[in-house]
Design a protein around this motif. Structure first.
Motif, PDB file in Angstrom:
ATOM      1  N   ALA A 230     -19.896  24.867  -8.963  1.00 51.83           N
ATOM      2  CA  ALA A 230     -20.369  26.223  -9.254  1.00 51.83           C
ATOM      3  C   ALA A 230     -19.759  27.234  -8.285  1.00 51.83           C
ATOM      4  N   ALA A 231     -19.617  26.851  -7.018  1.00 57.70           N
ATOM      5  CA  ALA A 231     -19.020  27.734  -6.020  1.00 57.70           C
ATOM      6  C   ALA A 231     -17.552  27.984  -6.328  1.00 57.70           C
ATOM      7  N   ASP A 232     -16.849  26.948  -6.732  1.00 53.68           N
ATOM      8  CA  ASP A 232     -15.439  27.111  -7.084  1.00 53.68           C
ATOM      9  C   ASP A 232     -15.291  27.966  -8.336  1.00 53.68           C
ATOM     10  N   ARG A 233     -16.170  27.744  -9.301  1.00 50.01           N
ATOM     11  CA  ARG A 233     -16.117  28.489 -10.571  1.00 50.01           C
ATOM     12  C   ARG A 233     -16.418  29.974 -10.358  1.00 50.01           C
ATOM     13  N   SER A 234     -17.326  30.285  -9.435  1.00 49.70           N
ATOM     14  CA  SER A 234     -17.696  31.684  -9.197  1.00 49.70           C
ATOM     15  C   SER A 234     -16.896  32.318  -8.053  1.00 49.70           C
ATOM     16  N   HIS A 235     -15.840  31.631  -7.602  1.00 55.91           N
ATOM     17  CA  HIS A 235     -14.897  32.183  -6.625  1.00 55.91           C
ATOM     18  C   HIS A 235     -15.562  32.532  -5.297  1.00 55.91           C
ATOM     19  N   CYS A 236     -16.317  31.595  -4.778  1.00 54.00           N
ATOM     20  CA  CYS A 236     -16.954  31.771  -3.469  1.00 54.00           C
ATOM     21  C   CYS A 236     -15.972  31.421  -2.364  1.00 54.00           C
ATOM     22  N   LEU A 237     -16.253  31.877  -1.160  1.00 56.34           N
ATOM     23  CA  LEU A 237     -15.529  31.423   0.018  1.00 56.34           C
ATOM     24  C   LEU A 237     -16.181  30.142   0.511  1.00 56.34           C
ATOM     25  N   MET A 238     -15.346  29.161   0.911  1.00 53.32           N
ATOM     26  CA  MET A 238     -15.887  27.876   1.352  1.00 53.32           C
ATOM     27  C   MET A 238     -15.122  27.357   2.571  1.00 53.32           C
ATOM     28  N   GLY A 239     -15.854  26.736   3.465  1.00 53.77           N
ATOM     29  CA  GLY A 239     -15.271  26.087   4.629  1.00 53.77           C
ATOM     30  C   GLY A 239     -16.034  24.818   4.948  1.00 53.77           C
ATOM     31  N   CYS A 240     -15.472  24.000   5.809  1.00 54.59           N
ATOM     32  CA  CYS A 240     -16.133  22.764   6.219  1.00 54.59           C
ATOM     33  C   CYS A 240     -15.688  22.418   7.634  1.00 54.59           C
ATOM     34  N   GLU A 330     -18.100  11.537   3.816  1.00 55.74           N
ATOM     35  CA  GLU A 330     -18.013  10.527   4.868  1.00 55.74           C
ATOM     36  C   GLU A 330     -17.342  11.065   6.125  1.00 55.74           C
ATOM     37  N   HIS A 331     -16.322  11.907   5.979  1.00 55.36           N
ATOM     38  CA  HIS A 331     -15.506  12.321   7.121  1.00 55.36           C
ATOM     39  C   HIS A 331     -15.784  13.737   7.611  1.00 55.36           C
ATOM     40  N   PHE A 332     -16.549  14.517   6.848  1.00 51.83           N
ATOM     41  CA  PHE A 332     -16.894  15.870   7.277  1.00 51.83           C
ATOM     42  C   PHE A 332     -18.403  15.967   7.491  1.00 51.83           C
ATOM     43  N   SER A 333     -18.799  16.909   8.316  1.00 50.67           N
ATOM     44  CA  SER A 333     -20.211  17.030   8.696  1.00 50.67           C
ATOM     45  C   SER A 333     -20.933  18.165   7.993  1.00 50.67           C
ATOM     46  N   TRP A 334     -20.241  19.302   7.824  1.00 49.14           N
ATOM     47  CA  TRP A 334     -20.908  20.487   7.282  1.00 49.14           C
ATOM     48  C   TRP A 334     -20.033  21.169   6.240  1.00 49.14           C
ATOM     49  N   LEU A 335     -20.694  21.724   5.229  1.00 48.56           N
ATOM     50  CA  LEU A 335     -20.048  22.536   4.207  1.00 48.56           C
ATOM     51  C   LEU A 335     -20.669  23.924   4.259  1.00 48.56           C
ATOM     52  N   TYR A 336     -19.830  24.959   4.193  1.00 48.43           N
ATOM     53  CA  TYR A 336     -20.290  26.342   4.222  1.00 48.43           C
ATOM     54  C   TYR A 336     -19.806  27.048   2.956  1.00 48.43           C
ATOM     55  N   ILE A 337     -20.716  27.737   2.289  1.00 50.21           N
ATOM     56  CA  ILE A 337     -20.372  28.476   1.077  1.00 50.21           C
ATOM     57  C   ILE A 337     -20.914  29.889   1.200  1.00 50.21           C
ATOM     58  N   CYS A 338     -20.097  30.871   0.785  1.00 51.99           N
ATOM     59  CA  CYS A 338     -20.468  32.270   0.965  1.00 51.99           C
ATOM     60  C   CYS A 338     -20.031  33.078  -0.254  1.00 51.99           C
ATOM     61  N   ASP A 339     -20.877  34.004  -0.664  1.00 52.50           N
ATOM     62  CA  ASP A 339     -20.540  34.943  -1.726  1.00 52.50           C
ATOM     63  C   ASP A 339     -21.414  36.186  -1.554  1.00 52.50           C
ATOM     64  N   SER A 340     -21.122  37.219  -2.338  1.00 48.77           N
ATOM     65  CA  SER A 340     -21.927  38.442  -2.252  1.00 48.77           C
ATOM     66  C   SER A 340     -23.389  38.153  -2.529  1.00 48.77           C
ATOM     67  N   THR A 341     -23.635  37.293  -3.508  1.00 48.88           N
ATOM     68  CA  THR A 341     -24.971  36.793  -3.815  1.00 48.88           C
ATOM     69  C   THR A 341     -24.858  35.278  -3.988  1.00 48.88           C
ATOM     70  N   PRO A 342     -25.959  34.542  -4.001  1.00 44.23           N
ATOM     71  CA  PRO A 342     -25.876  33.069  -4.009  1.00 44.23           C
ATOM     72  C   PRO A 342     -25.502  32.480  -5.381  1.00 44.23           C
ATOM     73  N   THR A 343     -24.344  32.889  -5.902  1.00 43.58           N
ATOM     74  CA  THR A 343     -23.912  32.404  -7.218  1.00 43.58           C
ATOM     75  C   THR A 343     -23.690  30.901  -7.240  1.00 43.58           C
ATOM     76  N   PHE A 344     -23.456  30.294  -6.085  1.00 41.48           N
ATOM     77  CA  PHE A 344     -23.194  28.854  -6.026  1.00 41.48           C
ATOM     78  C   PHE A 344     -24.451  28.039  -6.307  1.00 41.48           C
TER      79      PHE A 344
END
Length: 671
Positions: A230-240, A330-344
């Motif tokens: 959903a985050a990818d579909r709504s063009h959110c910013l993401m980091g990990c 398994e190899h990452f600890s945290w996922l961060y998702i950001c958008d103008s509103t919580p579309t994700f």
């Protein structure tokens, strides 16, 4: 329930603002005006030198490098480094970025994600600048800060150590947007040193003004894959990010410990006889990739349809790679998702949805604690303001509320990150439903809340006063670009009215079933049949049983659950008065009162009101669009007038009542 003291602070301290800062009303960082400064430099034939962030060790920071290295720092402008420099070459891309000596991967991760979302990038990177036209050694960039967008002006002198960029450097030698934007962000944060280590969540919010949520990959939500898609579909910013006490240590599998990455895509693809969820990730180093399944050239790609393989798999050492969702967790600890509103959080919705947001700025007061990690709700209630919100749309399978709390230290330094902050969520009965605390600038969490009225109470472990920004995002379902309520028809101006000359006794006896009193059920039938025969009054909805029970309780002087003829006569006089007021204020004949019309109606009735009390009444009696129909108007007005009379009676009893009328009404009108 509100305490009298907190009621007073609510009226005085809360500053309620719109949905977000506006780029049309930019604040000037350090009071520097880009256009005026550039024009001055051009008129004098000078290159701009920024005294507020000089080409000096103070802009680097005293602890980033050793004293020997600090003495070797040299500052040069792009025209001194390249014959024909450009701000941007062939568009902006994450592959333009290569991390330098500073450990600001957290910021570059957000910047890399920003390049994928042009709607955000254009806010950060103004187009009215470059090295070709009107070049004067001055540039500017925009960042979001505590509810406002600020314009940060810099000169283009960049720090070099032994001839190499100290900061980020572009993959294309003539392109300088990454280095200049990083310098502006360093100025915004106080120094380059303050970029050496930080939080992805902070940079994501600073670059977008949006809301970010952090998801633990060691204890992920069950719907993580759906959230990612959903985050990818709504063009959110993401980091990990990865964990590890030793930072920047590359493991044999290619993953770097203690490092931040950008999530650049999420796909569900056909693989052999089934489906595979894969994640695309980018390393801000510009090199260094995962070597396991789904990496560049791995055998898994041989079992993918050629068209998908060609579209997704890039065999290039550019720092970007694919991996399975399972390996990702398994190899990452945290996922961060950001958008103008919580579309994700909109995954699984078949209907189009939208999110509304209320913003509140207030000054924090310290809160007493009952232990090392436990906050005293009683102490918090007595010291800090509360913010109310109403949930109307509800689906037990989808998130519908997101709450974001951001702290702002008095001197706006990074010390703010050392304070533990959080919030409590209360239901109408003052029960603590949810709580969240963290040692961070931004504490954000998402919830599934059933319909009702809630209060949010921000708390902190600090012992000083400073400001905070509270944002409450509410999901509205079945949104189709129009108001999510039926439009009321325009009624003729000579519609029937409640007959003031009707025999009160005749109506009363009609519903008593040969008795001398009426109960709540009989009162409900009476009001719906006699009062709501007026078409305008009926538009706002019928009187519910609970509403009638509340009305009866207010009018029941004998406290026996019944109304006598005398008590009903008093109610009938109120009804005729309120009908006249309602009809007079409902100027568009919609059958509803908006906030301003409600305020006028209350004042017409001769009652005191302030903005906080008005807001509580709208929350308590209004619908999702903050309008009040006639039946709810009657309930609210009866309670308001009855409680005002009760206060007057109490006040006449002696000096022990230590609150004002408005404080009393704020206390009782929400309960």
């Amino acid at each position: 329930m509100l305490s009298p003291n907190s009621s007073r602070r609510l009226g005085q301290d809360w500053k309620t603002t719109g949905t977000g800062g506006s780029l049309q009303s930019l604040k000037k960082f350090k009071n520097q005006d880009f256009c005026r400064l550039r024009a001055s430099c051009l008129s004098q034939g000078l290159l701009f030198e920024d005294d507020t962030f000089p080409a000096h060790v103070s802009s680097i920071g005293p602890n980033l490098l050793s004293e020997d290295k600090l003495r070797l720092i040299r500052w040069k402008r792009p025209p001194e480094l390249q014959r024909n420099p450009h701000l941007i070459v062939d568009g902006v891309s994450r592959f333009d970025i290569m991390q330098g000596e500073i450990g600001d991967c957290w910021m570059l991760v957000a910047l890399g994600s920003l390049t994928l979302q042009k709607r955000f990038l254009e806010n950060i990177l103004p187009k009215d600048q470059g090295f070709q036209d009107d070049y004067a050694g001055i540039f500017h960039f925009r960042f979001w800060h505590f509810g406002d967008w600020v314009d940060v002006v810099i000169d283009d002198r960049l720090p070099l150590l032994n001839g190499r960029y100290l900061s980020v450097h572009p993959r294309t030698s003539k392109e300088f947007w990454p280095s200049l934007l990083e310098k502006a962000y360093a100025k915004f944060r106080g120094s380059y040193q303050n970029l050496h280590g930080g939080y992805i969540s902070d940079a994501l919010v600073d670059f977008t003004g949006g809301v970010q949520v952090r998801f633990s990959l060691k204890d992920p939500p069950s719907d993580l894959e759906e959230i990612l898609k959903a985050a990818d579909r709504s063009h959110c910013l993401m980091g990990c990010s990865t964990s590890g006490q030793l930072r920047n240590i590359e493991l044999r599998n290619g993953i770097v410990q203690g490092h931040a990455y950008t999530v650049t895509g999420a796909e569900k693809i056909r693989y052999k006889n089934g489906w595979e969820h894969i994640i695309r990730i980018w390393n801000p180093w510009g090199h260094g990739e995962w070597k396991g399944p789904w990496s560049d050239g791995s055998p898994e790609w041989d079992h993918v349809e050629p068209t998908n393989r060609e579209a997704l798999c890039r065999k290039k050492d550019d720092g970007e790679f694919w991996m399975s969702c399972e390996n990702f967790q398994e190899h990452f600890s945290w996922l961060y998702i950001c958008d103008s509103t919580p579309t994700f959080l909109d995954f699984g919705d078949q209907n189009r949805t939208t999110w509304s947001v209320d913003r509140h700025i207030c000054r924090w007061s310290p809160v007493l604690t009952t232990g090392r990690n436990n906050y005293s709700p009683a102490g918090a209630l007595s010291r800090n303001p509360q913010c109310f919100f109403k949930v109307t749309d509800y689906d037990p399978k989808t998130y519908n509320v997101v709450i974001s709390l951001i702290q702002k230290h008095a001197d706006n330094t990074l010390d703010a990150q050392k304070l533990k902050i959080g919030f409590l969520i209360f239901r109408e009965n003052a029960t603590v439903l949810k709580q969240d605390f963290a040692l961070a600038r931004d504490v954000t969490n998402y919830f599934i809340l059933s319909p009702g009225i809630y209060a949010v109470l921000p708390v902190t472990s600090g012992d000083e006063k400073f400001e905070f920004l509270l944002r409450i995002f509410l999901k509205n379902q079945d949104y189709n670009g129009e108001p999510n309520y039926p439009l009321s028809p325009v009624l003729p101006k000579d519609e029937p009215r409640l007959d003031q000359d009707s025999s009160c006794k005749t109506i009363f006896l009609r519903y008593t079933n040969q008795g001398s009193v009426i109960d709540a059920s009989q009162l409900q039938q009476l009001l719906n049949e006699e009062v709501l025969q007026d078409e305008m009054a009926s538009l706002g909805g019928r009187f519910s049983f609970d509403s009638c029970r509340s009305i009866l309780a207010l009018m029941d002087l004998n406290s026996n659950g019944r109304l006598t003829l005398q008590e009903f006569g008093r109610l009938w006089r109120h009804l005729t008065k309120y009908m006249d007021i309602f009809k007079r204020e409902d100027r568009n004949h919609s059958g509803f009162l908006d906030v301003s019309e409600l305020k006028n109606a209350i004042q017409t009735a001769g009652l005191s009101i302030n903005e906080q009390l008005l807001r509580l009444m709208v929350l308590r009696y209004g619908d999702a669009t903050r309008r009040i129909g006639f039946s709810d108007f009657i309930c609210g007005m009866l309670r308001l007038e009855t409680m005002a009379d009760a206060f007057q009676n109490l006040a006449e009893g002696g000096p022990q009542l230590s609150m004002t009328a408005i404080e009393w009404l704020t206390l009782v009108m929400y309960s």
